[in-house]
Every structure is written in structure tokens, then in C-alpha cells.
Design a protein around this motif. Structure first.
Motif, PDB file in Angstrom:
ATOM      1  N   LYS A   1       1.161  -0.917   0.549  1.00  0.00           N
ATOM      2  CA  LYS A   1       0.223  -0.198  -0.695  1.00  0.00           C
ATOM      3  C   LYS A   1       1.125   1.010  -0.341  1.00  0.00           C
ATOM      4  N   VAL A   2       1.838   1.246   0.598  1.00  0.00           N
ATOM      5  CA  VAL A   2       3.436   2.684   0.839  1.00  0.00           C
ATOM      6  C   VAL A   2       3.896   2.954  -0.327  1.00  0.00           C
ATOM      7  N   PHE A   3       3.950   1.580  -1.525  1.00  0.00           N
ATOM      8  CA  PHE A   3       4.397   1.438  -2.926  1.00  0.00           C
ATOM      9  C   PHE A   3       3.649   1.766  -3.771  1.00  0.00           C
ATOM     10  N   ASP A   4       2.297   1.729  -3.268  1.00  0.00           N
ATOM     11  CA  ASP A   4       1.391   1.869  -4.483  1.00  0.00           C
ATOM     12  C   ASP A   4       0.882   3.334  -4.913  1.00  0.00           C
ATOM     13  N   SER A   5       1.303   3.811  -2.925  1.00  0.00           N
ATOM     14  CA  SER A   5       0.832   5.278  -3.443  1.00  0.00           C
ATOM     15  C   SER A   5       2.373   6.318  -3.917  1.00  0.00           C
ATOM     16  N   PHE A   6       3.329   5.741  -3.736  1.00  0.00           N
ATOM     17  CA  PHE A   6       5.222   5.799  -4.437  1.00  0.00           C
ATOM     18  C   PHE A   6       4.463   5.983  -6.311  1.00  0.00           C
ATOM     19  N   VAL A   7       4.022   4.979  -6.003  1.00  0.00           N
ATOM     20  CA  VAL A   7       3.903   4.737  -7.826  1.00  0.00           C
ATOM     21  C   VAL A   7       2.694   6.193  -8.159  1.00  0.00           C
ATOM     22  N   THR A   8       1.617   5.977  -7.457  1.00  0.00           N
ATOM     23  CA  THR A   8       0.342   7.264  -8.385  1.00  0.00           C
ATOM     24  C   THR A   8       1.343   8.348  -7.485  1.00  0.00           C
ATOM     25  N   ALA A   9       1.658   8.368  -7.313  1.00  0.00           N
ATOM     26  CA  ALA A   9       2.671   9.523  -6.946  1.00  0.00           C
ATOM     27  C   ALA A   9       3.063  10.181  -8.170  1.00  0.00           C
ATOM     28  N   PHE A  10       4.171   8.702  -9.082  1.00  0.00           N
ATOM     29  CA  PHE A  10       4.670   9.285  -9.801  1.00  0.00           C
ATOM     30  C   PHE A  10       3.925   8.812 -10.944  1.00  0.00           C
ATOM     31  N   ASP A  11       2.327   8.570 -11.466  1.00  0.00           N
ATOM     32  CA  ASP A  11       1.740   8.695 -12.543  1.00  0.00           C
ATOM     33  C   ASP A  11       2.231   7.132 -12.818  1.00  0.00           C
ATOM     34  N   GLY A  12       2.216   6.310 -12.260  1.00  0.00           N
ATOM     35  CA  GLY A  12       2.445   4.726 -12.516  1.00  0.00           C
ATOM     36  C   GLY A  12       3.741   4.692 -12.485  1.00  0.00           C
ATOM     37  N   ASP A  13       4.854   5.591 -12.520  1.00  0.00           N
ATOM     38  CA  ASP A  13       6.365   4.787 -12.780  1.00  0.00           C
ATOM     39  C   ASP A  13       6.800   4.386 -11.686  1.00  0.00           C
ATOM     40  N   ILE A  14       7.438   3.203 -11.869  1.00  0.00           N
ATOM     41  CA  ILE A  14       7.561   1.984 -11.089  1.00  0.00           C
ATOM     42  C   ILE A  14       9.052   2.286 -10.438  1.00  0.00           C
ATOM     43  N   VAL A  15       9.656   2.522 -12.025  1.00  0.00           N
ATOM     44  CA  VAL A  15      11.021   3.034 -11.970  1.00  0.00           C
ATOM     45  C   VAL A  15      11.397   4.188 -11.367  1.00  0.00           C
ATOM     46  N   GLY A  16      10.725   5.300 -11.920  1.00  0.00           N
ATOM     47  CA  GLY A  16      11.076   6.410 -11.560  1.00  0.00           C
ATOM     48  C   GLY A  16      10.391   6.632  -9.524  1.00  0.00           C
ATOM     49  N   ALA A  17       9.464   5.964  -9.446  1.00  0.00           N
ATOM     50  CA  ALA A  17       8.970   6.089  -7.794  1.00  0.00           C
ATOM     51  C   ALA A  17      10.210   6.069  -7.364  1.00  0.00           C
TER      52      ALA A  17
END
Length: 121
Positions: free
Chosen positions: A74-90
Motif C-alpha cells: 500500500k505504501v509503494f502503491d502511493s509512491f507509484v501513484t505520486a509518479f503517475d504509475g512510473d514504478i522505476v521513477g518512484a
């Protein structure tokens, strides 16, 4: 054309680059070995049998990775959402900032199921 079949095969058998050349540690091992917490510095999403979950690395043991449970996911989902779905960028941004320190512990849900709780330190 020069193709390195061995390298391609090795890359194809790894679910995440974060897992390559690292050993999986259990949540229990992390709780016992690092009672003051760990500093998660990278994460990635993997899919197995229609289930998606995260793996993470942490500064305290550069040769290990951790499979993440529901709360860390859930924490990582919030990070990815803050980066518009960019997992690598987050993940890259998290690493650039030095990571985030968390303390893991065992708990129970209201329904009595086991859960790993996460305290941001």
C-alpha cells in the motif's frame, strides 16, 4: 548480429532486477535481525500466478531483498501513484533521497489473520 543467449536467458528468468544476485529474506528475519527497522532504498513490482506484489531492497543488507506484504504494498502503491504509475521513477527517486526507514512487526487483523505492520520511523 551478435546475441548473448546466456545473458538473455538469465534476464528472462529473473522476475525483477532487484532480486538478481540477492538472497530473499523473510519478514521474520528482518524483524529479528533489525529490531530498530530497515531503510528501504528500492522497490519493484512483480507478478506471479495472477498476483502482483512488491519486492524491496534495504540498505542494512545490500545482498538481500524482501517480499512485501499488504501494508508495504500500500505504501509503494502511493509512491507509484505520486509518479503517475512510473514504478522505476518512484523507486529511483526513493533511492536518490536515501530511502525510507520503516520498522516491521507482526500483528493481527480484526478478523484474526496475521499481518505485518509497518511503522515509518
Amino acid at each position: 548480429m551478435n546475441v548473448n543467449f546466456k545473458q538473455l536467458a538469465q534476464e528472462s528468468t529473473t522476475l525483477s532486477n532487484l532480486m538478481a544476485d540477492r538472497v530473499k529474506v523473510s519478514t521474520e528475519e528482518v524483524i529479528n535481525q533489525y529490531p530498530e527497522g530497515i531503510t528501504i532504498d528500492q522497490f519493484d513490482s512483480i507478478t506471479m500466478k495472477d498476483s502482483q506484489y512488491y519486492v524491496a531492497t534495504f540498505k542494512e543488507d545490500e545482498k538481500a531483498y524482501l517480499n512485501c506484504g499488504q501494508v508495504l504494498s500500500k505504501v509503494f502503491d502511493s509512491f507509484v501513484t505520486a509518479f503517475d504509475g512510473d514504478i522505476v521513477g518512484a523507486s529511483d527517486a526513493l533511492k536518490a533521497e536515501g530511502g525510507i526507514k520503516v520498522k516491521l512487526s507482526k500483528g493481527r487483523t480484526r478478523g484474526g489473520n496475521n499481518i505485518t505492520t509497518v511503522t515509518v520511523v
